[in-house]
Write an enzyme that holds these catalytic residues in place. Structure first.
Site, PDB file in Angstrom:
ATOM      1  N   PRO A   5       0.792  -1.218   0.000  1.00 37.87           N
ATOM      2  CA  PRO A   5       0.000   0.000   0.000  1.00 37.87           C
ATOM      3  C   PRO A   5       0.829   1.276   0.000  1.00 37.87           C
ATOM      4  O   PRO A   5       1.836   1.384   0.691  1.00 37.87           O
ATOM      5  CB  PRO A   5      -0.813  -0.100   1.295  1.00 37.87           C
ATOM      6  CG  PRO A   5      -0.899  -1.548   1.572  1.00 37.87           C
ATOM      7  CD  PRO A   5       0.398  -2.125   1.086  1.00 37.87           C
ATOM      8  N   ASN A   6       0.368   2.204  -0.799  1.00 38.77           N
ATOM      9  CA  ASN A   6       0.875   3.570  -0.897  1.00 38.77           C
ATOM     10  C   ASN A   6       2.224   3.700  -1.580  1.00 38.77           C
ATOM     11  O   ASN A   6       2.679   4.817  -1.840  1.00 38.77           O
ATOM     12  CB  ASN A   6       0.913   4.242   0.484  1.00 38.77           C
ATOM     13  CG  ASN A   6      -0.454   4.315   1.099  1.00 38.77           C
ATOM     14  OD1 ASN A   6      -1.401   4.775   0.456  1.00 38.77           O
ATOM     15  ND2 ASN A   6      -0.592   3.843   2.318  1.00 38.77           N
ATOM     16  N   ARG A  13       4.664  11.146  -2.223  1.00 34.27           N
ATOM     17  CA  ARG A  13       4.267  10.879  -0.839  1.00 34.27           C
ATOM     18  C   ARG A  13       5.434  11.141   0.101  1.00 34.27           C
ATOM     19  O   ARG A  13       6.469  10.487   0.024  1.00 34.27           O
ATOM     20  CB  ARG A  13       3.835   9.422  -0.696  1.00 34.27           C
ATOM     21  CG  ARG A  13       3.533   9.035   0.729  1.00 34.27           C
ATOM     22  CD  ARG A  13       3.287   7.541   0.849  1.00 34.27           C
ATOM     23  NE  ARG A  13       3.137   7.196   2.249  1.00 34.27           N
ATOM     24  CZ  ARG A  13       3.561   6.074   2.782  1.00 34.27           C
ATOM     25  NH1 ARG A  13       4.150   5.164   2.032  1.00 34.27           N
ATOM     26  NH2 ARG A  13       3.393   5.842   4.051  1.00 34.27           N
ATOM     27  N   TYR A  18      10.659   9.513   1.897  1.00 31.44           N
ATOM     28  CA  TYR A  18      10.796   8.475   0.879  1.00 31.44           C
ATOM     29  C   TYR A  18      11.518   8.931  -0.388  1.00 31.44           C
ATOM     30  O   TYR A  18      11.771   8.119  -1.262  1.00 31.44           O
ATOM     31  CB  TYR A  18       9.409   7.939   0.505  1.00 31.44           C
ATOM     32  CG  TYR A  18       8.675   7.371   1.691  1.00 31.44           C
ATOM     33  CD1 TYR A  18       9.075   6.164   2.252  1.00 31.44           C
ATOM     34  CD2 TYR A  18       7.612   8.050   2.270  1.00 31.44           C
ATOM     35  CE1 TYR A  18       8.418   5.636   3.354  1.00 31.44           C
ATOM     36  CE2 TYR A  18       6.948   7.527   3.364  1.00 31.44           C
ATOM     37  CZ  TYR A  18       7.347   6.330   3.905  1.00 31.44           C
ATOM     38  OH  TYR A  18       6.705   5.810   4.996  1.00 31.44           O
ATOM     39  N   ASN A  70       8.447  -5.079  -0.142  1.00 26.64           N
ATOM     40  CA  ASN A  70       8.195  -3.930   0.712  1.00 26.64           C
ATOM     41  C   ASN A  70       6.684  -3.857   0.832  1.00 26.64           C
ATOM     42  O   ASN A  70       6.009  -3.328  -0.044  1.00 26.64           O
ATOM     43  CB  ASN A  70       8.763  -2.635   0.133  1.00 26.64           C
ATOM     44  CG  ASN A  70       8.551  -1.457   1.074  1.00 26.64           C
ATOM     45  OD1 ASN A  70       7.739  -1.502   1.992  1.00 26.64           O
ATOM     46  ND2 ASN A  70       9.280  -0.376   0.825  1.00 26.64           N
ATOM     47  N   ALA A  73       2.958  -0.411   5.129  1.00 24.94           N
ATOM     48  CA  ALA A  73       2.432  -0.503   6.491  1.00 24.94           C
ATOM     49  C   ALA A  73       1.969  -1.910   6.841  1.00 24.94           C
ATOM     50  O   ALA A  73       1.966  -2.286   8.018  1.00 24.94           O
ATOM     51  CB  ALA A  73       1.287   0.490   6.678  1.00 24.94           C
ATOM     52  N   HIS A  76       3.925  -4.297   9.260  1.00 17.64           N
ATOM     53  CA  HIS A  76       3.917  -4.179  10.708  1.00 17.64           C
ATOM     54  C   HIS A  76       2.798  -4.957  11.391  1.00 17.64           C
ATOM     55  O   HIS A  76       2.808  -5.096  12.614  1.00 17.64           O
ATOM     56  CB  HIS A  76       3.869  -2.709  11.096  1.00 17.64           C
ATOM     57  CG  HIS A  76       4.898  -1.904  10.352  1.00 17.64           C
ATOM     58  ND1 HIS A  76       6.242  -2.055  10.586  1.00 17.64           N
ATOM     59  CD2 HIS A  76       4.780  -1.023   9.338  1.00 17.64           C
ATOM     60  CE1 HIS A  76       6.921  -1.253   9.762  1.00 17.64           C
ATOM     61  NE2 HIS A  76       6.051  -0.628   8.991  1.00 17.64           N
ATOM     62  N   GLU A  94      13.180  -8.413   2.783  1.00 15.11           N
ATOM     63  CA  GLU A  94      12.286  -7.267   2.941  1.00 15.11           C
ATOM     64  C   GLU A  94      13.112  -5.987   2.859  1.00 15.11           C
ATOM     65  O   GLU A  94      14.230  -5.925   3.380  1.00 15.11           O
ATOM     66  CB  GLU A  94      11.577  -7.352   4.290  1.00 15.11           C
ATOM     67  CG  GLU A  94      10.580  -6.238   4.504  1.00 15.11           C
ATOM     68  CD  GLU A  94       9.710  -6.506   5.719  1.00 15.11           C
ATOM     69  OE1 GLU A  94       8.738  -7.280   5.580  1.00 15.11           O
ATOM     70  OE2 GLU A  94      10.017  -5.956   6.787  1.00 15.11           O
ATOM     71  N   HIS A  96      12.886  -1.637   3.217  1.00 18.89           N
ATOM     72  CA  HIS A  96      12.176  -0.415   3.595  1.00 18.89           C
ATOM     73  C   HIS A  96      13.073   0.763   3.242  1.00 18.89           C
ATOM     74  O   HIS A  96      14.269   0.753   3.555  1.00 18.89           O
ATOM     75  CB  HIS A  96      11.854  -0.383   5.085  1.00 18.89           C
ATOM     76  CG  HIS A  96      10.863  -1.413   5.486  1.00 18.89           C
ATOM     77  ND1 HIS A  96       9.521  -1.242   5.303  1.00 18.89           N
ATOM     78  CD2 HIS A  96      11.040  -2.641   6.022  1.00 18.89           C
ATOM     79  CE1 HIS A  96       8.888  -2.327   5.726  1.00 18.89           C
ATOM     80  NE2 HIS A  96       9.793  -3.197   6.160  1.00 18.89           N
ATOM     81  N   ILE A  97      12.510   1.753   2.595  1.00 20.91           N
ATOM     82  CA  ILE A  97      13.266   2.940   2.200  1.00 20.91           C
ATOM     83  C   ILE A  97      13.722   3.710   3.442  1.00 20.91           C
ATOM     84  O   ILE A  97      14.871   4.127   3.540  1.00 20.91           O
ATOM     85  CB  ILE A  97      12.416   3.824   1.267  1.00 20.91           C
ATOM     86  CG1 ILE A  97      12.139   3.059  -0.045  1.00 20.91           C
ATOM     87  CG2 ILE A  97      13.098   5.163   1.005  1.00 20.91           C
ATOM     88  CD1 ILE A  97      11.069   3.686  -0.918  1.00 20.91           C
ATOM     89  N   SER A  98      12.816   3.879   4.389  1.00 19.10           N
ATOM     90  CA  SER A  98      13.154   4.608   5.616  1.00 19.10           C
ATOM     91  C   SER A  98      13.641   3.623   6.677  1.00 19.10           C
ATOM     92  O   SER A  98      13.471   2.412   6.551  1.00 19.10           O
ATOM     93  CB  SER A  98      11.933   5.368   6.130  1.00 19.10           C
ATOM     94  OG  SER A  98      10.933   4.465   6.567  1.00 19.10           O
ATOM     95  N   ARG A 103      11.371   5.320  13.509  1.00 12.77           N
ATOM     96  CA  ARG A 103      10.109   6.014  13.233  1.00 12.77           C
ATOM     97  C   ARG A 103       9.089   5.764  14.338  1.00 12.77           C
ATOM     98  O   ARG A 103       9.468   5.405  15.450  1.00 12.77           O
ATOM     99  CB  ARG A 103       9.604   5.590  11.858  1.00 12.77           C
ATOM    100  CG  ARG A 103      10.632   6.023  10.786  1.00 12.77           C
ATOM    101  CD  ARG A 103      10.146   6.009   9.403  1.00 12.77           C
ATOM    102  NE  ARG A 103       8.951   6.804   9.225  1.00 12.77           N
ATOM    103  CZ  ARG A 103       8.097   6.596   8.241  1.00 12.77           C
ATOM    104  NH1 ARG A 103       8.317   5.646   7.344  1.00 12.77           N
ATOM    105  NH2 ARG A 103       7.022   7.347   8.109  1.00 12.77           N
ATOM    106  N   ARG A 107       5.776   1.255  13.824  1.00 11.04           N
ATOM    107  CA  ARG A 107       6.542   0.859  12.637  1.00 11.04           C
ATOM    108  C   ARG A 107       7.821   0.082  12.974  1.00 11.04           C
ATOM    109  O   ARG A 107       8.465  -0.455  12.078  1.00 11.04           O
ATOM    110  CB  ARG A 107       6.960   2.090  11.830  1.00 11.04           C
ATOM    111  CG  ARG A 107       5.875   2.759  11.067  1.00 11.04           C
ATOM    112  CD  ARG A 107       6.478   3.812  10.148  1.00 11.04           C
ATOM    113  NE  ARG A 107       5.508   4.789   9.766  1.00 11.04           N
ATOM    114  CZ  ARG A 107       4.748   4.710   8.675  1.00 11.04           C
ATOM    115  NH1 ARG A 107       4.870   3.688   7.860  1.00 11.04           N
ATOM    116  NH2 ARG A 107       3.886   5.666   8.402  1.00 11.04           N
TER     117      ARG A 107
END
Length: 152
Positions: A5-6, A13, A18, A70, A73, A76, A94, A96-98, A103, A107
């Site tokens: 998602p997203n 975004r 990101y 990835n 959300a 999590h 897996e 994750h960009i961040s 965070r 998360r």
């Protein structure tokens, strides 16, 4: 390579988190890197958990060598995606960009990451080629130990 998602909103975004790279640009970057190391990379993105699970199942049925994931959300809290990864018995990394560990509290834990051989987080877009390298190394090492371990 499966995105949740997203992630279709990459580039617009929260660019301070990101970056400005769009999903099509990221997909091309990873496909190009895959070609450089002798891999073909297929991409998929959905905002729907069930579609992601179906794609993971299809990857297992289609004989792909591994998964880059990835789940956004969903990482999590989606035990269903974690179970799907385990159900197909494919090596998965897996990404994750961040840096999810720095965070929001919710998360910081990745339930989907628990089903993967590694989680790379906080490296920005460059985490993806690194994750593909790690996946390729693991698949090739398994193939060297047992020619049947890699599906080609």
């Amino acid at each position: 390579m499966i995105h949740g998602p997203n992630l279709n909103r990459l580039g617009t975004r929260e660019p301070e988190i990101y970056g400005r790279t769009t999903l099509p640009e990221l997909e091309q970057l990873v496909r190009d890197h895959g070609r450089d190391i002798g891999w073909t990379v297929e991409t998929f993105q959905s905002n729907h958990e069930g579609d992601i699970i179906d794609r993971i199942h299809a990857a297992g049925d289609d004989g792909v060598d591994g998964l880059l994931l990835n789940a956004g959300a969903l990482s999590h809290y989606s035990y269903a995606i974690a179970d799907a990864i385990r159900a197909v018995d494919l090596p998965a990394v897996e990404v994750h960009i961040s840096n999810i560990r720095t965070r929001e509290t919710w998360r910081r834990k990745s339930v989907t990451g628990d089903a993967c051989l590694a989680v790379l987080a906080g490296l920005g877009i460059e985490g993806y080629p690194r994750a593909l390298d790690l996946l390729a190394e693991r698949v090739e090492a398994a193939a060297a130990r047992s020619p049947r371990a890699a599906r080609g």
